[in-house]
Design a protein around this motif. Structure first.
Motif, PDB file in Angstrom:
ATOM      1  N   ASN A 176       0.710  -1.203   0.009  1.00 19.59           N
ATOM      2  CA  ASN A 176      -0.087  -0.061  -0.095  1.00 19.59           C
ATOM      3  C   ASN A 176       1.119   1.199   0.057  1.00 19.59           C
ATOM      4  OD1 ASN A 176      -2.145   1.881   0.281  1.00 19.59           O
ATOM      5  ND2 ASN A 176      -2.382   1.446   2.416  1.00 19.59           N
ATOM      6  N   ASN A 178       0.336   3.954  -1.885  1.00 22.31           N
ATOM      7  CA  ASN A 178      -0.237   5.252  -2.087  1.00 22.31           C
ATOM      8  C   ASN A 178      -1.747   4.889  -2.045  1.00 22.31           C
ATOM      9  OD1 ASN A 178       1.509   7.579  -2.857  1.00 22.31           O
ATOM     10  ND2 ASN A 178       2.169   6.121  -4.230  1.00 22.31           N
ATOM     11  N   PRO A 179      -2.657   5.696  -1.599  1.00 23.78           N
ATOM     12  CA  PRO A 179      -4.145   5.349  -1.680  1.00 23.78           C
ATOM     13  C   PRO A 179      -4.684   5.116  -3.028  1.00 23.78           C
ATOM     14  CG  PRO A 179      -3.875   7.687  -1.232  1.00 23.78           C
ATOM     15  CD  PRO A 179      -2.537   7.197  -1.295  1.00 23.78           C
ATOM     16  N   THR A 180      -4.282   5.700  -4.159  1.00 17.76           N
ATOM     17  CA  THR A 180      -4.933   5.523  -5.514  1.00 17.76           C
ATOM     18  C   THR A 180      -3.918   4.530  -6.232  1.00 17.76           C
ATOM     19  OG1 THR A 180      -5.747   7.616  -5.610  1.00 17.76           O
ATOM     20  CG2 THR A 180      -5.483   6.682  -7.584  1.00 17.76           C
ATOM     21  N   TYR A 202      -9.873  -4.138  -5.235  1.00 18.50           N
ATOM     22  CA  TYR A 202      -9.226  -4.364  -3.646  1.00 18.50           C
ATOM     23  C   TYR A 202     -10.454  -5.034  -3.123  1.00 18.50           C
ATOM     24  CZ  TYR A 202      -8.717  -2.670   1.068  1.00 18.50           C
ATOM     25  OH  TYR A 202      -8.628  -2.575   2.160  1.00 18.50           O
ATOM     26  N   SER A 205      -7.550  -5.393   3.313  1.00 15.45           N
ATOM     27  CA  SER A 205      -6.318  -5.459   3.838  1.00 15.45           C
ATOM     28  C   SER A 205      -5.464  -6.677   4.253  1.00 15.45           C
ATOM     29  CB  SER A 205      -6.209  -4.370   4.941  1.00 15.45           C
ATOM     30  OG  SER A 205      -4.802  -4.255   5.432  1.00 15.45           O
ATOM     31  N   ASN A 210      -2.021  -2.098   7.569  1.00 18.00           N
ATOM     32  CA  ASN A 210      -2.582  -1.751   6.345  1.00 18.00           C
ATOM     33  C   ASN A 210      -1.314  -1.565   5.217  1.00 18.00           C
ATOM     34  OD1 ASN A 210      -4.794  -1.007   4.538  1.00 18.00           O
ATOM     35  ND2 ASN A 210      -4.391   0.887   4.940  1.00 18.00           N
ATOM     36  N   GLU A 213      -2.097  -4.965   0.598  1.00 15.03           N
ATOM     37  CA  GLU A 213      -3.566  -5.182   0.384  1.00 15.03           C
ATOM     38  C   GLU A 213      -3.618  -6.513  -0.568  1.00 15.03           C
ATOM     39  OE1 GLU A 213      -4.688  -0.562   0.039  1.00 15.03           O
ATOM     40  OE2 GLU A 213      -4.138  -1.611  -1.664  1.00 15.03           O
ATOM     41  N   THR A 235       1.178   2.948  -9.411  1.00 14.38           N
ATOM     42  CA  THR A 235       0.954   4.097  -8.225  1.00 14.38           C
ATOM     43  C   THR A 235       1.799   5.164  -8.032  1.00 14.38           C
ATOM     44  OG1 THR A 235       0.115   4.176  -5.835  1.00 14.38           O
ATOM     45  CG2 THR A 235       1.880   2.859  -6.589  1.00 14.38           C
TER      46      THR A 235
END
Length: 252
Positions: A176, A178-180, A202, A205, A210, A213, A235
């Motif tokens: 994980n 980055n969030p996008t 997705y 997690s 976290n 993923e 990402t």
């Protein structure tokens, strides 16, 4: 001199290992690929396993995992050769477990966390991957599934895949970062005469931090009896690949 000696002794105690011969922090000689901790409370099952990549520096080698479950006592378990990586690298696997019916690995009973480093001995030299001095850390998941996965060197890793009744399905582990993010599967049903591209989604997690993923996919491939594929993960403006050391993955 007394302060220097005391500092060296403290470092040895903290790391929990006494070095014999020459020892080196890992450059590219040994790297953790992935590791997981799984539990099933009813039979008291606890398992600790993972995969390691080493440079093939000689025909005779020993790969082991140095771990603690209480920050006091340290243990070692030996990894075994699992197969080639590319022309200069190999994959090794380790796995230990216990149940309430067993007296093996009592250190895993009531496990809450595990810290570990990878040791690689070859040509009278010792190399370590200790996560840049921090050691690797994993713990039992707080929620279902009670299996916690961490990744070492890879940012994206093929977890599993199946081909059944015209459906190509699988799971992918990604850091994980980055969030996008976008996770894609490039695949072929005709040995790369034509290609298709699908998007994974997705699905949760894989640990309490976290940091890893799970992404899953399911594609309709009627009549397909063999699929070859690779995985990309984009990402933060970067794209990372898992193409099985350039060989691509294959499922029947």
């Amino acid at each position: 001199m007394k302060k220097l000696f005391a500092g060296l002794m403290m470092l040895t105690l903290i790391f929990g290992v006494s070095f014999a011969g020459s020892a080196f922090a890992s450059g590219n000689e040994v790297k953790l690929i992935d590791s997981d901790v799984g539990v099933m409370y009813k039979p008291g099952y606890v398992g600790f396993s993972g995969n390691i990549e080493v440079a093939n520096l000689g025909p005779v080698k020993n790969v082991s995992v140095h771990y603690t479950t209480d920050n006091t006592n340290w243990y070692d378990t030996t990894a075994s050769y699992a197969g080639p990586g590319d022309v200069n690298r190999e994959k090794w696997h380790f796995a230990i477990s216990r149940t309430d019916a067993s007296t093996d690995h009592l250190e895993l009973k009531n496990l809450s966390f595990i810290k570990f480093a990878i040791k690689y001995e070859v040509n009278n030299q010792t190399y370590w991957d200790n996560n840049e001095g921090a050691n690797y850390y994993n713990e039992v998941n707080h929620t279902v599934p009670l299996r916690s996965v961490i990744l070492g060197a890879p940012n994206v890793l093929n977890a599993n895949s199946t081909l059944s009744n015209g459906e190509f399905t699988g799971n992918i582990y990604v850091k994980n970062l980055n969030p996008t993010k976008i996770v894609k599967i490039l695949y072929t049903t005709d040995n790369w005469a034509t290609t298709r591209e699908g998007i994974a989604t997705y699905s949760g997690s894989l640990n309490n931090f976290n940091s890893v993923e799970n992404w899953s996919y399911s594609f309709n491939v009627p009549g397909a009896t063999n699929i070859k594929y690779s995985i990309s993960y984009t990402t933060g403006g970067q794209t990372y690949w898992d193409n099985n050391y350039g060989h691509n993955y294959e499922v029947f």
